[in-house]
Design a protein around this motif. Structure first.
Motif, PDB file in Angstrom:
ATOM      1  N   ALA A 167       0.784  -1.339   0.022  1.00  0.00           N
ATOM      2  CA  ALA A 167      -0.031   0.058   0.015  1.00  0.00           C
ATOM      3  C   ALA A 167       0.910   1.151  -0.122  1.00  0.00           C
ATOM      4  O   ALA A 167       0.452   2.334  -0.708  1.00  0.00           O
ATOM      5  CB  ALA A 167      -0.850  -0.225   1.359  1.00  0.00           C
ATOM      6  N   ARG A 168       2.049   1.155   0.740  1.00  0.00           N
ATOM      7  CA  ARG A 168       2.751   2.363   0.608  1.00  0.00           C
ATOM      8  C   ARG A 168       3.671   2.665  -0.702  1.00  0.00           C
ATOM      9  O   ARG A 168       3.930   3.674  -1.073  1.00  0.00           O
ATOM     10  CB  ARG A 168       4.028   1.994   1.883  1.00  0.00           C
ATOM     11  CG  ARG A 168       3.387   2.443   3.205  1.00  0.00           C
ATOM     12  CD  ARG A 168       4.651   2.117   4.452  1.00  0.00           C
ATOM     13  NE  ARG A 168       3.940   1.977   5.537  1.00  0.00           N
ATOM     14  CZ  ARG A 168       4.147   0.762   6.182  1.00  0.00           C
ATOM     15  NH1 ARG A 168       4.692  -0.504   5.592  1.00  0.00           N
ATOM     16  NH2 ARG A 168       3.553   0.560   7.456  1.00  0.00           N
ATOM     17  N   LYS A 169       3.462   1.189  -1.586  1.00  0.00           N
ATOM     18  CA  LYS A 169       4.286   1.634  -2.571  1.00  0.00           C
ATOM     19  C   LYS A 169       3.521   2.033  -4.037  1.00  0.00           C
ATOM     20  O   LYS A 169       3.850   2.656  -4.763  1.00  0.00           O
ATOM     21  CB  LYS A 169       5.055   0.122  -2.799  1.00  0.00           C
ATOM     22  CG  LYS A 169       5.765   0.191  -4.466  1.00  0.00           C
ATOM     23  CD  LYS A 169       6.370  -1.048  -4.542  1.00  0.00           C
ATOM     24  CE  LYS A 169       7.081  -1.193  -5.970  1.00  0.00           C
ATOM     25  NZ  LYS A 169       7.673  -2.603  -6.197  1.00  0.00           N
ATOM     26  N   ASP A 171      -1.593   8.315  -4.229  1.00  0.00           N
ATOM     27  CA  ASP A 171      -1.066   9.524  -3.760  1.00  0.00           C
ATOM     28  C   ASP A 171       0.263   9.580  -3.756  1.00  0.00           C
ATOM     29  O   ASP A 171       0.877  10.776  -3.691  1.00  0.00           O
ATOM     30  CB  ASP A 171      -1.763   9.983  -2.403  1.00  0.00           C
ATOM     31  CG  ASP A 171      -3.080  10.250  -2.320  1.00  0.00           C
ATOM     32  OD1 ASP A 171      -3.783  10.220  -3.426  1.00  0.00           O
ATOM     33  OD2 ASP A 171      -3.810  10.034  -1.410  1.00  0.00           O
ATOM     34  N   VAL A 172       1.024   8.507  -3.568  1.00  0.00           N
ATOM     35  CA  VAL A 172       2.473   8.756  -3.492  1.00  0.00           C
ATOM     36  C   VAL A 172       3.270   7.907  -4.756  1.00  0.00           C
ATOM     37  O   VAL A 172       4.420   8.114  -4.917  1.00  0.00           O
ATOM     38  CB  VAL A 172       2.887   8.119  -2.162  1.00  0.00           C
ATOM     39  CG1 VAL A 172       2.579   8.849  -1.026  1.00  0.00           C
ATOM     40  CG2 VAL A 172       2.601   6.788  -2.175  1.00  0.00           C
ATOM     41  N   SER A 173       2.531   6.924  -5.276  1.00  0.00           N
ATOM     42  CA  SER A 173       3.273   6.040  -6.474  1.00  0.00           C
ATOM     43  C   SER A 173       3.406   7.016  -7.631  1.00  0.00           C
ATOM     44  O   SER A 173       2.561   7.643  -8.177  1.00  0.00           O
ATOM     45  CB  SER A 173       2.486   4.972  -6.592  1.00  0.00           C
ATOM     46  OG  SER A 173       3.011   3.936  -7.345  1.00  0.00           O
ATOM     47  N   LYS A 174       4.411   6.799  -8.268  1.00  0.00           N
ATOM     48  CA  LYS A 174       4.659   7.256  -9.698  1.00  0.00           C
ATOM     49  C   LYS A 174       4.665   6.290 -10.637  1.00  0.00           C
ATOM     50  O   LYS A 174       4.718   6.501 -12.005  1.00  0.00           O
ATOM     51  CB  LYS A 174       6.051   7.581  -9.943  1.00  0.00           C
ATOM     52  CG  LYS A 174       6.344   8.860  -9.015  1.00  0.00           C
ATOM     53  CD  LYS A 174       8.123   9.326  -8.911  1.00  0.00           C
ATOM     54  CE  LYS A 174       8.276  10.490  -7.879  1.00  0.00           C
ATOM     55  NZ  LYS A 174       9.655  10.898  -8.036  1.00  0.00           N
ATOM     56  N   GLU A 175       4.068   4.868 -10.341  1.00  0.00           N
ATOM     57  CA  GLU A 175       3.761   3.987 -11.296  1.00  0.00           C
ATOM     58  C   GLU A 175       2.453   4.326 -12.258  1.00  0.00           C
ATOM     59  O   GLU A 175       1.495   4.793 -11.408  1.00  0.00           O
ATOM     60  CB  GLU A 175       3.502   2.601 -10.567  1.00  0.00           C
ATOM     61  CG  GLU A 175       4.757   2.151  -9.654  1.00  0.00           C
ATOM     62  CD  GLU A 175       5.645   1.518 -10.552  1.00  0.00           C
ATOM     63  OE1 GLU A 175       5.452   1.185 -11.801  1.00  0.00           O
ATOM     64  OE2 GLU A 175       6.967   1.200 -10.159  1.00  0.00           O
ATOM     65  N   SER A 176       2.434   4.106 -13.329  1.00  0.00           N
ATOM     66  CA  SER A 176       1.172   4.556 -14.323  1.00  0.00           C
ATOM     67  C   SER A 176       0.022   3.535 -13.968  1.00  0.00           C
ATOM     68  O   SER A 176      -1.050   4.121 -14.246  1.00  0.00           O
ATOM     69  CB  SER A 176       1.517   4.161 -15.778  1.00  0.00           C
ATOM     70  OG  SER A 176       1.949   2.873 -16.001  1.00  0.00           O
ATOM     71  N   ALA A 225      -0.441   2.543 -10.945  1.00  0.00           N
ATOM     72  CA  ALA A 225      -0.593   2.434  -9.393  1.00  0.00           C
ATOM     73  C   ALA A 225      -2.085   2.281  -9.019  1.00  0.00           C
ATOM     74  O   ALA A 225      -2.332   1.207  -7.934  1.00  0.00           O
ATOM     75  CB  ALA A 225      -0.169   3.682  -9.008  1.00  0.00           C
ATOM     76  N   GLU A 226      -3.141   2.779  -9.586  1.00  0.00           N
ATOM     77  CA  GLU A 226      -4.697   2.682  -9.202  1.00  0.00           C
ATOM     78  C   GLU A 226      -5.039   1.262  -9.424  1.00  0.00           C
ATOM     79  O   GLU A 226      -5.650   0.677  -8.384  1.00  0.00           O
ATOM     80  CB  GLU A 226      -5.505   3.803  -9.811  1.00  0.00           C
ATOM     81  CG  GLU A 226      -6.598   3.549  -9.240  1.00  0.00           C
ATOM     82  CD  GLU A 226      -7.759   4.890  -9.926  1.00  0.00           C
ATOM     83  OE1 GLU A 226      -9.029   4.828  -9.712  1.00  0.00           O
ATOM     84  OE2 GLU A 226      -7.045   5.680 -10.523  1.00  0.00           O
ATOM     85  N   GLN A 244     -13.342  -0.293  -6.485  1.00  0.00           N
ATOM     86  CA  GLN A 244     -13.107   0.938  -5.484  1.00  0.00           C
ATOM     87  C   GLN A 244     -11.896   0.259  -4.222  1.00  0.00           C
ATOM     88  O   GLN A 244     -11.761  -0.962  -4.059  1.00  0.00           O
ATOM     89  CB  GLN A 244     -14.306   1.117  -4.589  1.00  0.00           C
ATOM     90  CG  GLN A 244     -15.148  -0.298  -3.739  1.00  0.00           C
ATOM     91  CD  GLN A 244     -16.142   0.363  -2.982  1.00  0.00           C
ATOM     92  OE1 GLN A 244     -16.845   1.133  -3.309  1.00  0.00           O
ATOM     93  NE2 GLN A 244     -16.852  -0.323  -2.173  1.00  0.00           N
ATOM     94  N   GLN A 245     -11.429   1.192  -3.822  1.00  0.00           N
ATOM     95  CA  GLN A 245     -10.291   0.871  -2.795  1.00  0.00           C
ATOM     96  C   GLN A 245     -11.023   0.845  -1.375  1.00  0.00           C
ATOM     97  O   GLN A 245     -11.895   1.928  -1.212  1.00  0.00           O
ATOM     98  CB  GLN A 245      -9.285   1.979  -2.546  1.00  0.00           C
ATOM     99  CG  GLN A 245      -8.533   1.888  -4.179  1.00  0.00           C
ATOM    100  CD  GLN A 245      -7.408   3.060  -4.024  1.00  0.00           C
ATOM    101  OE1 GLN A 245      -7.233   3.846  -3.296  1.00  0.00           O
ATOM    102  NE2 GLN A 245      -6.633   3.125  -5.373  1.00  0.00           N
ATOM    103  N   ARG A 246     -10.436   0.060  -0.450  1.00  0.00           N
ATOM    104  CA  ARG A 246     -10.985  -0.066   0.832  1.00  0.00           C
ATOM    105  C   ARG A 246     -10.178   0.698   1.848  1.00  0.00           C
ATOM    106  O   ARG A 246      -9.064   0.946   1.762  1.00  0.00           O
ATOM    107  CB  ARG A 246     -10.894  -1.439   1.568  1.00  0.00           C
ATOM    108  CG  ARG A 246     -11.582  -1.692   2.917  1.00  0.00           C
ATOM    109  CD  ARG A 246     -11.273  -3.180   3.243  1.00  0.00           C
ATOM    110  NE  ARG A 246     -12.093  -3.274   4.490  1.00  0.00           N
ATOM    111  CZ  ARG A 246     -12.074  -4.448   4.991  1.00  0.00           C
ATOM    112  NH1 ARG A 246     -11.452  -5.511   4.524  1.00  0.00           N
ATOM    113  NH2 ARG A 246     -12.605  -4.750   6.359  1.00  0.00           N
TER     114      ARG A 246
END
Length: 321
Positions: free
Chosen positions: A28-30, A34-39, A41-42, A131-133
Motif C-alpha cells: 500500500a505504501r508503494k 497519492d505517492v506512487s509514480k507507477e502508471s 498504481a491505481e 473501489q479501494q478499501r
C-alpha cells in the motif's frame, strides 16, 4: 492467467494474519495513488485491496483456498480463474450433472456452496475490484515527564513529541508533533492520556489512529512518585528529631501543615500522611522522609555549643568498635 491473491501480496499460502497485514501495508505504501509514480498504481492498488480483503478474513480465506484447490469446478471463458471472483460465464463441475446432482443451475449451485462461490458475496467481490478499501491508522505511543505538583491541580501543557513512524513511502522517520495536552489532576505514575485521531494517518480516507501519552513524574532531590504515592524529603534539625517537636512544612500540593516529629527520630524514618498523595479515585499517601541536618559550627560560640553537647553525651558511641 490472473495472479492469485497470494501472488498479488507476495506471500505463501501458509502466511499468518500478521504476515498478510505486513505485506499489505508494504504494498500500500508503494502503490498508493497519492505517492506512487507507477502508471498502473491505481489498478494495482485495487487488486491489492481485493486480495487483502479476502485473505484477512478467515471465512473468506477458507472459501478462496477451496476455490484454488478445486480449479476444475470453475470455468471462465474457457480458462481457469485465480482471482477469487467469478463472472457470469459458463460453469461446470466434473462428475456432476443436473439429473444426478439435483442442482437446478448456476444460481442454485452457488447458493448451496455459500457466499464464497458467488451468492450474496458475488456482487460484493466485484464491487471491491472497483473501489479501494479504507483502513484505520496505527495507534502511537509516547511518554512525557511532568512536575509532581501537576498531579494535585492538573494543567494544560504545550508539548513537542518526536515519534518514530513510517512515511507514505514505507521509510522510517521521526515525526515531530506539537500539541496542547490537557493533563487532569489525579494522574498516577504510568497512566495514559488518549488523544483521539493523533496517531498515524489512515489509508484511503480511513480514520487516524490514536496517540497514547504515558505520564511520568520528574524525580527531584526532594520528591519521588510511585503510583499514587509521593515520597517527600523533609529536613529537620537535630533537636527537632531528639525532642519530638512540631514543625511546619509546605507539601507538594502547596499547602502549609503542622507535623509532629516523633521523639528520637532518625534519618530515613517515614511519616505517613494518609490520602495526602495524588488525589486519584483511590487517593495515594504522602510519605515524609525525615532527613536530619546538622548546622555548621562556624563561630566560637557555636563550637562551644557542640563541645557542651559532646560532654552531655559522653557515653554515646556512634561506632561499634
Amino acid at each position: 492467467m490472473s495472479k492469485s491473491h497470494y501472488e498479488v501480496l507476495g506471500i505463501s499460502r501458509n502466511a499468518t494474519q500478521d504476515q498478510i497485514k505486513k505485506a499489505y501495508r508494504k504494498l500500500a505504501r508503494k502503490y498508493h495513488p497519492d505517492v506512487s509514480k507507477e502508471s498502473d498504481a491505481e489498478e494495482k492498488m485495487q487488486s491489492i485491496n481485493v486480495a487483502y480483503d479476502t485473505l484477512s478474513n478467515e471465512e473468506k480465506k477458507a472459501e478462496y483456498d477451496f476455490q484454488l484447490d478445486h480449479p476444475e469446478a470453475f470455468y471462465q471463458s474457457g480458462a481457469q480463474t485465480g482471482t477469487g471472483g467469478f463472472d457470469n460465464t459458463q460453469f461446470y463441475r466434473q462428475g456432476f450433472n443436473q439429473q444426478h446432482s439435483g442442482f437446478s443451475g448456476f444460481e442454485d449451485l452457488f447458493g448451496r456452496f455459500g457466499s464464497g462461490f458467488g451468492g450474496s458475496n458475488y456482487q460484493y467481490q466485484n464491487q471491491q475490484r472497483q473501489q479501494q478499501r479504507s483502513y484505520q491508522g496505527e495507534d502511537q505511543h509516547a511518554s512525557i515527564e511532568i512536575d509532581p505538583e501537576i498531579a494535585y491541580h492538573g494543567t494544560t501543557q504545550r508539548i513537542t513529541l518526536q515519534i518514530p513512524t513510517l512515511n507514505a513511502y514505507g521509510e522510517p522517520e521521526v515525526q515531530r508533533k506539537t500539541l496542547q495536552v490537557k493533563i487532569p489532576k489525579g494522574m498516577k505514575e504510568g497512566q495514559h492520556i488518549r488523544l483521539n485521531g493523533q496517531g498515524q494517518s489512515g489509508i484511503n480516507g480511513g480514520k487516524n489512529g490514536d496517540l497514547y501519552i504515558e505520564i511520568h513524574y520528574k524525580d527531584t532531590a526532594q520528591i519521588r512518585v510511585e503510583g499514587a504515592d509521593i515520597y517527600y524529603s523533609v529536613n529537620i534539625a537535630p533537636w527537632e528529631a531528639a525532642l519530638g517537636q512540631s514543625i511546619e512544612i509546605s507539601t507538594p500540593e502547596g499547602k502549609k501543615i503542622q507535623v509532629n516529629v516523633p521523639k528520637n527520630a532518625k534519618t530515613g524514618q517515614q511519616l505517613r500522611l494518609k490520602d495526602q498523595g495524588i488525589p486519584s479515585k483511590v487517593p495515594g499517601h504522602l510519605y515524609l522522609v525525615l532527613n536530619i541536618v546538622y548546622p555548621a559550627a562556624q563561630t566560637e560560640h557555636e563550637q562551644q555549643a557542640y563541645q557542651a553537647f559532646s560532654e552531655a553525651f559522653a557515653t554515646f558511641k556512634p561506632r561499634n568498635d
